[in-house]
Each structure stands twice: as structure tokens, then as C-alpha cells.
Design a protein around this motif. Structure first.
Motif, PDB file in Angstrom:
ATOM      1  N   ILE A 430       0.834  -1.207   0.000  1.00 43.78           N
ATOM      2  CA  ILE A 430       0.000   0.000   0.000  1.00 43.78           C
ATOM      3  C   ILE A 430       0.866   1.253   0.000  1.00 43.78           C
ATOM      4  O   ILE A 430       0.553   2.241  -0.662  1.00 43.78           O
ATOM      5  CB  ILE A 430      -0.945  -0.005   1.221  1.00 43.78           C
ATOM      6  CG1 ILE A 430      -1.972  -1.137   1.079  1.00 43.78           C
ATOM      7  CG2 ILE A 430      -1.657   1.340   1.365  1.00 43.78           C
ATOM      8  CD1 ILE A 430      -2.811  -1.365   2.314  1.00 43.78           C
ATOM      9  N   LEU A 431       1.984   1.214   0.732  1.00 45.95           N
ATOM     10  CA  LEU A 431       2.896   2.358   0.791  1.00 45.95           C
ATOM     11  C   LEU A 431       3.901   2.351  -0.363  1.00 45.95           C
ATOM     12  O   LEU A 431       4.824   3.159  -0.370  1.00 45.95           O
ATOM     13  CB  LEU A 431       3.642   2.364   2.135  1.00 45.95           C
ATOM     14  CG  LEU A 431       2.745   2.554   3.374  1.00 45.95           C
ATOM     15  CD1 LEU A 431       3.578   2.454   4.648  1.00 45.95           C
ATOM     16  CD2 LEU A 431       2.020   3.891   3.328  1.00 45.95           C
ATOM     17  N   GLN A 432       3.714   1.424  -1.299  1.00 42.63           N
ATOM     18  CA  GLN A 432       4.521   1.341  -2.527  1.00 42.63           C
ATOM     19  C   GLN A 432       6.007   1.146  -2.221  1.00 42.63           C
ATOM     20  O   GLN A 432       6.879   1.703  -2.895  1.00 42.63           O
ATOM     21  CB  GLN A 432       4.309   2.588  -3.393  1.00 42.63           C
ATOM     22  CG  GLN A 432       2.866   2.795  -3.812  1.00 42.63           C
ATOM     23  CD  GLN A 432       2.676   3.964  -4.748  1.00 42.63           C
ATOM     24  OE1 GLN A 432       3.603   4.710  -5.036  1.00 42.63           O
ATOM     25  NE2 GLN A 432       1.467   4.146  -5.248  1.00 42.63           N
ATOM     26  N   LEU A 433       6.301   0.329  -1.228  1.00 39.44           N
ATOM     27  CA  LEU A 433       7.679   0.034  -0.856  1.00 39.44           C
ATOM     28  C   LEU A 433       8.070  -1.311  -1.456  1.00 39.44           C
ATOM     29  O   LEU A 433       7.401  -2.318  -1.217  1.00 39.44           O
ATOM     30  CB  LEU A 433       7.838   0.004   0.669  1.00 39.44           C
ATOM     31  CG  LEU A 433       7.475   1.307   1.391  1.00 39.44           C
ATOM     32  CD1 LEU A 433       7.489   1.096   2.898  1.00 39.44           C
ATOM     33  CD2 LEU A 433       8.445   2.408   1.010  1.00 39.44           C
ATOM     34  N   THR A 434       9.142  -1.323  -2.217  1.00 37.42           N
ATOM     35  CA  THR A 434       9.571  -2.568  -2.850  1.00 37.42           C
ATOM     36  C   THR A 434      10.299  -3.485  -1.869  1.00 37.42           C
ATOM     37  O   THR A 434      10.370  -4.680  -2.079  1.00 37.42           O
ATOM     38  CB  THR A 434      10.492  -2.277  -4.048  1.00 37.42           C
ATOM     39  OG1 THR A 434      11.580  -1.447  -3.611  1.00 37.42           O
ATOM     40  CG2 THR A 434       9.727  -1.544  -5.137  1.00 37.42           C
ATOM     41  N   GLU A 435      10.835  -2.915  -0.808  1.00 46.62           N
ATOM     42  CA  GLU A 435      11.547  -3.701   0.192  1.00 46.62           C
ATOM     43  C   GLU A 435      10.900  -3.473   1.547  1.00 46.62           C
ATOM     44  O   GLU A 435      10.758  -2.341   1.999  1.00 46.62           O
ATOM     45  CB  GLU A 435      13.021  -3.297   0.252  1.00 46.62           C
ATOM     46  CG  GLU A 435      13.766  -3.484  -1.057  1.00 46.62           C
ATOM     47  CD  GLU A 435      15.174  -2.943  -0.986  1.00 46.62           C
ATOM     48  OE1 GLU A 435      15.589  -2.529   0.122  1.00 46.62           O
ATOM     49  OE2 GLU A 435      15.858  -2.923  -2.017  1.00 46.62           O
ATOM     50  N   GLU A 436      10.492  -4.573   2.193  1.00 48.95           N
ATOM     51  CA  GLU A 436       9.799  -4.445   3.470  1.00 48.95           C
ATOM     52  C   GLU A 436      10.689  -3.826   4.544  1.00 48.95           C
ATOM     53  O   GLU A 436      10.207  -3.222   5.501  1.00 48.95           O
ATOM     54  CB  GLU A 436       9.298  -5.818   3.926  1.00 48.95           C
ATOM     55  CG  GLU A 436       8.139  -6.325   3.055  1.00 48.95           C
ATOM     56  CD  GLU A 436       7.722  -7.723   3.421  1.00 48.95           C
ATOM     57  OE1 GLU A 436       7.702  -8.039   4.627  1.00 48.95           O
ATOM     58  OE2 GLU A 436       7.424  -8.510   2.507  1.00 48.95           O
TER      59      GLU A 436
END
Length: 550
Positions: A430-436
Motif C-alpha cells: 500500500i505504501l509502494q515500498l519494494t523492500e519491506e
């Protein structure tokens, strides 16, 4: 220390051109990617992290001549100029040169590869993106091109330049050194004139209605309102080039009365108004539409208002490298000088921070996040006026008032509160982060201060709002099965399977619809592993029952 690397600045180590294995092919790719965007400066001999040259570093004229000659043999359609060896205050030397934008052709390497600058990275271009790049060529340079009908500052309305100077000097976003410039110098600083002639941007911002109308594709806007049957009931349009962007924005905001409606919510003894559409969000979207519009293709900026949502469409696709799934974190500017003007006059957020602000304000108001749709020649953004959960709205007010929260933390809190609980991969998506791992900058402090509680570990980590905060905010939050502790959910499943043995997971979920099916699956698999329930049948039809105690 030099400025940070950005869309028009690239730092390279001196090792790139010296030593036994120089990497001039990599340097050629950088030249091509800058030329295919807005051009820029390349610094050789400056380390990216420190932005400083080594104090003992020296560069000879022979090295420069050799590098430039070899580099030019590796690129096509790229102009290089203004080579200079600079001695830094620390004594170290570095080479800097300018890459000119290729305004009419696509720049390529000698191997036929094409690259373009997206944010501060070089991105390879192929297939459909190559067609888009060709279409963008005129758009990249539109601002600084001089119109065919030449106009000087003396041809402008008499009050245009003095008024512009007053607006710039009154802005708290403009440096004092810029404010001290003369009116003429301000026009040059903001690329409104070039060699005494107005650029397209200069005519667009300072020109008379007649002068603006002669631009190839002057800005036009239509505002349409529809009823619940999709019948148009109102129309406003701005097609006469009478207003400059600053005036146009103000006029749209005044006449778009349907966007000024508000919800009224009970708040103790009073009533509280929550706008259908946050004014700051609307302004940012409107300014974004003007700033990122392609001014080399025809088309209106279209604003459509329906009973249940709002749509804003502007001509031109998203810039290369930017998609609806990475718009929070990718920076790419189609009209950089127009964006600078909007920013310096306080009309929009800084580069790359506009959608962050939009997400933050929508999260605070418990509204749905924007829906972004794009195709080859347009971008549409949809907003929805409905408040998803009033309890979340009041909780966010309490948290913002009592905690010093960053923009990222507000975004994460709003998303988690709205969903009641989220797995780590879901929140990252949802936050458009490719890496957690990057989630830590959003939720690290929230977890440390127990504003957010966690369950599980690694990718199975679940985030939820600390229930104590609802009590502190005096919100009578109704109980929900979504946030059940795992052992409580397992007890409920045992009760369910005792009454309904031989049940599939879908059937269990049907009797407990408020529980996420992912949580039911996780609990069932864990219970099956521990032996408290057992399953029979194939994977898709497996039915579960309570295990008999021995």
C-alpha cells in the motif's frame, strides 16, 4: 560540499576514467540518459557519498582531451560542452562538463542502447517506452523554447513584470539572494526570457491573453458536474487564455463550489465539518495537472464531479519510469522550470513530495487513497469523499495532537487504522515500498512507543493500533473479530468445528465473515500442525474437524 545528486547532476569516481580498466561505456550511458531528459552536469572525480574530491587528486589536460575524444566515439546525438577542471577548497581537482539535452532526436550509445534519466537513476528504454520517449522529446524542451512569434519583455502588459517580482520577493520559499535580483534578472533566473526574448514559459506566465493564445497548445480547462444518473448538470470552461496559471488556479477554486461541500459530524456539543475533498489535496492535484501536462499535445485538463467521486484528467501520460504503483517514491519532472515557479510561489509541494502530502491528508481524514489510471496520452486521478471510519478520523486527530508524528508515520497509522490490522507485505504494498525493510522509517518509532502493536515475525508480522489509544482518545470502539488474539481465534474455530465438523475453510469463514480469511487459514494450519484439528481430502476440498482427545 557540492549539492546532492539529482535529476540533472551525476557524480562519478575518477577511477571511471583512470587506471587499467576505465569504464567509459558506463559514462557514455550516463551521457545518453541525461541528453534524453533535460540534460545536466557530470562531475568526474567526486565521490557520490562524500560529494568531495580526494585532496591529492589531480587531472591533466591530456587526460581530459583523451576522455572526451573517446567518449564522443561511444555516443550519438549527445552534445557535450563547458569542460572544466575545478580545484576544490580541499585542494583536490575534479572534471565537470555539461551534457546538452537532445531536443529533436533520441540519443543513443554506439551499441544502439537508449537510456533516460528518471529521478537520479539511468533507466534503459525499449519497446513501447521508446515510442513514448520519442513523443516526449518536444515536451522535455517546451518551456525554454522561444515561440515563433518573438516577444520581448517590452511587449508584455506593463504591470506583468513588476507584479511577478513582487510575488517572488513576498514568498518565504525564495532565497534572499534570489530576492535581491532585479526584475530582469528574475526573469532570467526562472527561464522566462532567453537572450532578451520570452520563452514559452515566459509567455505562458507573463503574457497577455492574445500572446498566450498564440502558443501551440495553450492551457485549457473544463469543469463538469454530473448527477446520480450521469447527466451533466453544470459546466464551466477556461478556453480563452485570459488567465495565467496563478490566476487560473484561483478562479477554478472559487467557481468549483461542488468541491467545497462538507460532511457534518457530531463532536460533543458541537458539529464538526469535514470537507468532501481536502482543499490542499485538490490544489496539489490541480497544480500537478498544470505542472506535468504535456504542452506539445492538444487536450483539456478535465475536472469531473460525480455524486460519489471526483476525477481529474490531464493530457500526457505519466513520465517515463513513473507508474501508479511507484508514484510515491519516483521523481520525474516533465516541466521542471514551471514546477520551480509553482513551488517558489507556494502553490505546490516540493519535487516528489506532492503525493506524500496527498496520502498523509487522506489518511488523516479516513478517506480512500487516490486511484490513478494512466494510458499513452492521459492520466486520471480519482478521489472519493466518503469517510471510511469515523472512529479512525477521531483517533488520527488524537494521535496527531498528542504525538510529534512525521508525514510517513501519519500515512502508516492511517492505513493500519483503516484496515484495523495488516500484514507486513500488505502494508509495504500500500505504501509502494519494494523492500519491506524500508517499513522501518514509517513504523519503527510507532512500534517502539507502542502506538502500533505487532504479532508474528518477519513477513508474518501483523500490525495493529494499540487498543489503549482508543480508550485514551475516548472513542467507544466497537469490538471486532479482525483483531482477535490468535489463541482466542483458535478457541472460536474449535467451537465452530464442534458444531459443524467436516467444514472447509471457506465454510468456516462464511460463519465468521468479520475474521480475515488469511487469519483463519493461518490458525487452521497451525492447529492442524499441533494436532488440535485434522483435515481430510485434497487441498482445495479439504475439510477439517476437531481432533478427539486420547
Amino acid at each position: 560540499m557540492l549539492t546532492a545528486e539529482n535529476v540533472q547532476t551525476e557524480y562519478k569516481s575518477l577511477k571511471l576514467i583512470q587506471g587499467s580498466k576505465p569504464d567509459l561505456s558506463g559514462l557514455a550511458e550516463t551521457c545518453v540518459c541525461l541528453a534524453n531528459a533535460q540534460g545536466g552536469l557530470i562531475y568526474i572525480g567526486v565521490e557520490d557519498k562524500s560529494r568531495l574530491p580526494e585532496p591529492s587528486q589531480r587531472i591533466s589536460q591530456e587526460e581530459i582531451n583523451s576522455v572526451i575524444a573517446r567518449l564522443q566515439s561511444l555516443i550519438s546525438g549527445v552534445g557535450l560542452s563547458d569542460y572544466e577542471v575545478v580545484t576544490h577548497n580541499n585542494g583536490g581537482q575534479f572534471l565537470v562538463f555539461k551534457v546538452l539535452p537532445s531536443s529533436r532526436i533520441i540519443a543513443v550509445t554506439s551499441k544502439g542502447k537508449v537510456f533516460v534519466r528518471v529521478a537520479n537513476q539511468c533507466r534503459p528504454v525499449a519497446g513501447e517506452d521508446l515510442t513514448r520517449l520519442a513523443a516526449e522529446k518536444g515536451a522535455f524542451q517546451w518551456e525554454v523554447v522561444t515561440p515563433s512569434r518573438r516577444t520581448t519583455a517590452d511587449d508584455l502588459p506593463t504591470d506583468a513584470v513588476p507584479r511577478f517580482g513582487q510575488q517572488i520577493r513576498a514568498s518565504d520559499r525564495v532565497k534572499e539572494s534570489v530576492k535581491r535580483k532585479t526584475d530582469r534578472e528574475l526573469l532570467e533566473h526562472y527561464n522566462l526570457i532567453d537572450n532578451g526574448l520570452l520563452t514559452n514559459l515566459g509567455v505562458f506566465w507573463l503574457g497577455s491573453p492574445a500572446q498566450r493564445s498564440r502558443l501551440s497548445y495553450p492551457i485549457t480547462v473544463e469543469y463538469l458536474v454530473y448527477d446520480e444518473f450521469d447527466a451533466r448538470i453544470r459546466k464551466e470552461h477556461w478556453h480563452d487564455s485570459a488567465l495565467n496559471p496563478f490566476e487560473l488556479l484561483t478562479d477554478i477554486e472559487q467557481k468549483a463550489i461542488e468541491l467545497q461541500y462538507a460532511h457534518e459530524l457530531p463532536d460533543g456539543l458541537f458539529r464538526r465539518k469535514i470537507p468532501f475533498y481536502n482543499r490542499a489535496v485538490l490544489r496539489e492535484l490541480l497544480v500537478n495537472a498544470m505542472a506535468h501536462k504535456s504542452y506539445v499535445i492538444s487536450g483539456d485538463i478535465s475536472i469531473k464531479v460525480y455524486p460519489d467521486h471526483f476525477e481529474l484528467t490531464n493530457p500526457g501520460s505519466l513520465p517515463l519510469g513513473v507508474t501508479s504503483d511507484n508514484i510515491l517514491h519516483k521523481k520525474s519532472r516533465r516541466n521542471p522550470h514551471l514546477i520551480t515557479l509553482f513551488h517558489d510561489l507556494g502553490l505546490m509541494e516540493g519535487e516528489g513530495s506532492g503525493y506524500d502530502m496527498i496520502y498523509e491528508l487522506l489518511a488523516r481524514d479516513s478517506k480512500a487513497l487516490p486511484v490513478i489510471e494512466t494510458d499513452f496520452d492521459s492520466v486520471t486521478v480519482k478521489l472519493y469523499p466518503q469517510i471510511i471510519d469515523q472512529d479512525v478520523l477521531f483517533l488520527m486527530d488524537f494521535l496527531v495532537e498528542h504525538y510529534a508524528l512525521s508525514q510517513r508515520e501519519v500515512m502508516a497509522l492511517g492505513v493500519i487504522a483503516r484496515h484495523q490490522k495488516l500484514l507486513s507485505p500488505q502494508l509495504a504494498r500500500i505504501l509502494q515500498l519494494t523492500e519491506e525493510e524500508r517499513l522501518r522509517s514509517y513504523i519503527g518509532r510507532l512500534v517502539a512507543e507502542k502506538i502500533i502493536l505487532t504479532r508474528g515475525a518477519k513477513k508474518g508480522t501483523t500490525y495493529l493500533i494499540n487498543p489503549a489509544l482508543y480508550r485514551a482518545a475516548r472513542i467507544n470502539k466497537r469490538p471486532t473479530l479482525k483483531t482477535l488474539e490468535p489463541h482466542v481465534l483458535e478457541a472460536l474455530i474449535v467451537q465452530d468445528l464442534t458444531a459443524y465438523p467436516q467444514s472447509r475453510i471457506g465454510e468456516i469463514h462464511g460463519r465468521m465473515p468479520d475474521v480475515l480469511i488469511e487469519d483463519i487459514k493461518k490458525a487452521i494450519y497451525q492447529m492442524n500442525k499441533s494436532g488440535s484439528v485434522f483435515g481430510e481430502g485434497a487441498d482445495k476440498t479439504r475439510a477439517y474437524s476437531v481432533a478427539k482427545k486420547m
